[in-house]
Design a protein around this motif. Structure first.
Motif, PDB file in Angstrom:
ATOM      1  N   TYR A  55       1.294   7.176   0.794  1.00 18.08           N
ATOM      2  CA  TYR A  55       2.250   8.034   0.296  1.00 18.08           C
ATOM      3  C   TYR A  55       3.612   7.491   0.712  1.00 18.08           C
ATOM      4  N   PHE A  56       3.922   6.804   1.999  1.00 18.80           N
ATOM      5  CA  PHE A  56       5.122   6.280   2.193  1.00 18.80           C
ATOM      6  C   PHE A  56       5.346   5.138   1.091  1.00 18.80           C
ATOM      7  N   GLY A  63       7.611   1.835  -3.914  1.00 14.13           N
ATOM      8  CA  GLY A  63       6.514   0.960  -3.926  1.00 14.13           C
ATOM      9  C   GLY A  63       6.488  -0.498  -3.091  1.00 14.13           C
ATOM     10  N   TYR A  64       7.326  -0.249  -2.063  1.00 13.24           N
ATOM     11  CA  TYR A  64       7.249  -1.514  -1.096  1.00 13.24           C
ATOM     12  C   TYR A  64       6.985  -0.873   0.226  1.00 13.24           C
ATOM     13  N   MET A  71       3.732  -0.192  10.409  1.00 11.00           N
ATOM     14  CA  MET A  71       3.062  -0.205  11.769  1.00 11.00           C
ATOM     15  C   MET A  71       3.819   1.211  12.204  1.00 11.00           C
ATOM     16  N   SER A  72       5.242   1.312  12.135  1.00 11.89           N
ATOM     17  CA  SER A  72       5.846   2.700  12.527  1.00 11.89           C
ATOM     18  C   SER A  72       5.258   3.865  11.992  1.00 11.89           C
ATOM     19  N   ILE A 163      -1.333  -4.541   6.781  1.00  6.36           N
ATOM     20  CA  ILE A 163      -1.446  -5.932   5.964  1.00  6.36           C
ATOM     21  C   ILE A 163      -1.910  -5.778   4.671  1.00  6.36           C
ATOM     22  N   ILE A 164      -2.844  -4.868   4.407  1.00  5.29           N
ATOM     23  CA  ILE A 164      -3.333  -4.789   3.221  1.00  5.29           C
ATOM     24  C   ILE A 164      -2.427  -4.203   2.124  1.00  5.29           C
ATOM     25  N   LEU A 165      -1.612  -3.141   2.619  1.00  5.13           N
ATOM     26  CA  LEU A 165      -0.737  -2.445   1.775  1.00  5.13           C
ATOM     27  C   LEU A 165       0.779  -3.011   1.621  1.00  5.13           C
ATOM     28  N   ARG A 166       0.806  -4.066   2.517  1.00  6.40           N
ATOM     29  CA  ARG A 166       2.095  -4.747   2.437  1.00  6.40           C
ATOM     30  C   ARG A 166       2.462  -5.400   1.231  1.00  6.40           C
TER      31      ARG A 166
END
Length: 170
Positions: A55-56, A63-64, A71-72, A163-166
């Motif tokens: 969502y974030f 999209g980034y 982590m935050s 890591i996956i969504l980064r």
């Protein structure tokens, strides 16, 4: 700063409520709902974290998402889940002292039934110390234990999902 944590609060609240619902439902189905509730926590926490981070990334941050942002947001999400879980379970056990006594008796009984195995693995002194600890358990201990088992997998899953969504804008 608020935009970073809007999704964390939203999905942390959702995860915390789902965790409490599972505890309440399991209370009616089992004498000791704590062990099975931990398993539901292993499902609820990563789903809530994924939804919060996704969502974030998609709706708040164009999209980034960086690893640090993930982590935050993840930290706030799983801490919110753990806090709601702690408060909710503590309140339930204070409103239902009979439930607490059933849980405590179930844990003592499980230790007594497993005495030979436990003694062979860790020794008599450790078994006796554990048995005494469980017999002296208070309501807060159960709530803290559940919260800790939301935080530990929460950290693990936050790292993996971040890591996956980064995706950085570079």
């Amino acid at each position: 700063m608020n935009r970073y944590f809007k999704s964390a609060y939203l999905f942390g609240l959702l995860g915390g409520i789902m965790g409490l619902i599972s505890f309440i439902v399991l209370t009616f189905l089992r004498e000791d709902p704590t062990n099975l509730n931990l398993i539901f926590g292993y499902v609820i926490v990563p789903i809530s974290l994924y939804l919060a981070l996704r969502y974030f990334k998609d709706y708040t941050n164009s999209g980034y998402i960086s690893f640090a942002e993930g982590m935050s947001v993840g930290f706030v999400t799983y801490m919110f889940i753990a806090l709601l879980s702690f408060v909710g379970i503590w309140l339930i056990l204070n409103l239902s002292p009979d439930l607490f006594e059933l849980i405590k008796a179930s844990k003592v009984q499980a230790l007594i039934e497993s005495k030979e195995t436990i003694v062979s693995q860790v020794g008599t002194e450790s078994y006796d110390a554990t048995l005494e600890s469980v017999q002296n358990m208070v309501k807060t201990d159960i709530a803290i234990n559940d919260s800790i088992w939301k935080i530990i997998p929460g950290l693990f899953f936050t790292i993996i999902i971040s890591i996956i969504l980064r995706k950085n804008p570079n």
